[in-house]
Design an enzyme around this catalytic site. Structure first.
Site: not given
Length: 477
Positions: A21, A67, A71, A107, A132, A135, A155, A159
């Site tokens: 987008l 992206t 990244k 972000d 974890a 994001a 999560n 670890e």
């Protein structure tokens, strides 16, 4: 948009990029604010990333978005990395500097802007972070920068969660972040947590999954999770935006309604975060600072391309409440039952509203609620049988796909026998039949599509789905 010798260039690097987008967002912002900028998307093959960065810098590009899957891979090639990118371990925005590319991650600030737009409080609150990964790291950084009281992490892999908590504690102070388990969640007070869902669980096409329930099965075996655990959330943002309403958000919304917190609780999917992190990047390149109204306006522009709401119409007992959630699931859209939504807003049943305030009051509240829902797009809405009676509602239906479920009287009567929750049944079957006949003309006038209501709901879905797809294709031309 003009392109001349003074045009500055921006771009996106990833692989693939055809779904992005970003060109629409950034070129739209450039047109809106009359900035002489042009944004393109470039699919870069594995192994060519360093050359792409060097080439863009040599050509005078002012900024780049990065992206998946690059990244983290781009970071060794940057002249500098901001604190946010270093903590998160990834960058999504590069700004041209004197000595090379400067790496940033927007972000986290996009998340905080999305929470603000949704009315989800951040400062001083207990955050529960699901996930974890990358994001989740952005969310952890956002929690620290926003002044959250504490960050709790759930999560599947302990670890990874412990590593993220350690990084957060090192930056924001010991005791800020902790790794939790499902027993801890069960012990929390109702409505006490701000939830951030930062995993890919529930992403289309696997929309029928929810990370909490997966964590429960991992911890407890194959036991069914107590849905009351969703009531621990005061608010929830799910970074997923396809489907528009994930199973996780749907469960939280239902828990809010069930506990009488439908008005106070706020939920949001990940589309606002996606748009706002892009606006944060645009601000890094141009120096622009966007206020809440400008963000809202840009989000509305990006949402305008989404399909219109589907509003299910028909007499009580026609099958709207059965068909609605199943149709929504097949389409990957949120479902809203108008009567249930109104009951949650009013804190009492439709029968009680009719008895205490009368039908006129109910129709006013119904029109108000329908207006709020029609500010959104891509919903499936099961409307009350009398919704088209109000002129304003009839006008709003013109902006939707109004689908009439035309169910024969015999089937409607059989379904309504023994139903004590509908005030319009109190006048006896003769008056109900008369009302049914009156409403037929109304539904015929306002509907865009009609389907014969029948016992075989799956067959109705098989007929509806291609018909809706054809209508949406026609409307998009």
């Amino acid at each position: 948009m003009r392109v001349d010798g003074h045009t500055r260039f921006l771009g996106l690097i990833g692989h693939p990029v055809g779904h992005s987008l970003s060109p629409s967002l950034h070129n739209g912002l450039a047109a809106e604010y009359k900035d002489n900028l042009l944004y393109g998307a470039f699919s870069v093959e594995e192994g060519d990333v360093e050359a792409a960065l060097s080439g863009a810098y040599a050509l005078g590009y002012q900024g780049l978005n990065i992206t998946v899957p690059y990244k983290s891979q781009v970071m060794p090639y940057l002249a500098s990395v901001a604190e946010d990118g270093a903590f998160i371990g990834a960058v999504n925005t590069l700004r041209r500097g004197e000595k090379g590319w400067e790496g940033h991650n927007t972000d986290w600030s996009g998340l905080l802007a999305a929470m603000d737009a949704a009315g989800i409080p951040a400062q001083g609150r207990e955050w529960l972070l699901l996930g974890a990964g990358g994001a989740a790291a952005a969310a952890a950084y956002a929690a620290g920068r926003a002044g959250a009281a504490r960050l709790h992490i759930l999560n599947r892999g302990r670890e990874a969660a412990e590593a993220l908590a350690e990084r957060a504690n090192a930056l924001f102070g010991r005791g800020f972040a902790a790794v939790e388990d499902m027993d801890w969640l069960a012990a929390q007070p109702m409505g006490s947590l701000v939830g951030i869902q930062a995993t890919s669980v529930g992403l289309a096409p696997n929309a029928g999954a929810c990370p909490l329930e997966g964590l429960w099965r991992q911890a407890k075996g194959e036991q069914s999770m107590d849905m009351g655990l969703y009531g621990r959330f005061a608010h929830m943002l799910d970074m997923i935006f396809a489907p528009e309403e994930s199973l996780c958000l749907s469960r939280v919304r239902a828990a809010m309604a069930g506990s009488g917190r439908a008005l106070e609780g706020r939920v949001s999917n990940g589309l606002p975060m996606l748009v706002f992190q892009g606006m944060e990047a645009y601000g890094l390149w141009t120096g622009r600072a966007f206020d809440a109204e400008e963000r809202r306006h840009t989000l509305a522009r990006m949402e305008a391309g989404k399909p219109a709401n589907v509003v299910l119409l028909g007499f009580m007992g026609c099958g709207k409440s059965w068909l609605g959630p199943r149709l929504a699931q097949r389409l990957g859209r949120p479902f809203v039952d108008m009567d249930a939504w109104l009951e949650a807003r009013e804190g009492r049943s439709v029968r009680q509203i009719f008895a205490e305030k009368g039908e006129s009051y109910f129709r006013e509240r119904e029109a108000e609620a329908f207006g709020l829902l029609m500010e959104r797009r891509s919903l499936v809405i099961a409307a009350g049988g009398g919704l088209p009676k109000t002129p304003e509602n009839r006008r709003r239906l013109e902006e939707a796909t109004a689908l009439w479920i035309d169910t024969p009287w015999d089937l409607v009567e059989a379904r309504l026998r023994g139903d004590t929750g509908r005030p319009l049944l109190d006048g006896g079957w003769e008056s109900v039949r008369s009302l049914y006949e009156q409403r037929l003309d109304l539904y015929r006038q306002v509907s865009h599509m009609r389907i014969q209501g029948e016992e075989d709901g799956e067959r109705m879905l098989q007929i509806l789905l291609p018909a809706l797809a054809a209508r949406e294709a026609e409307l998009s031309r």
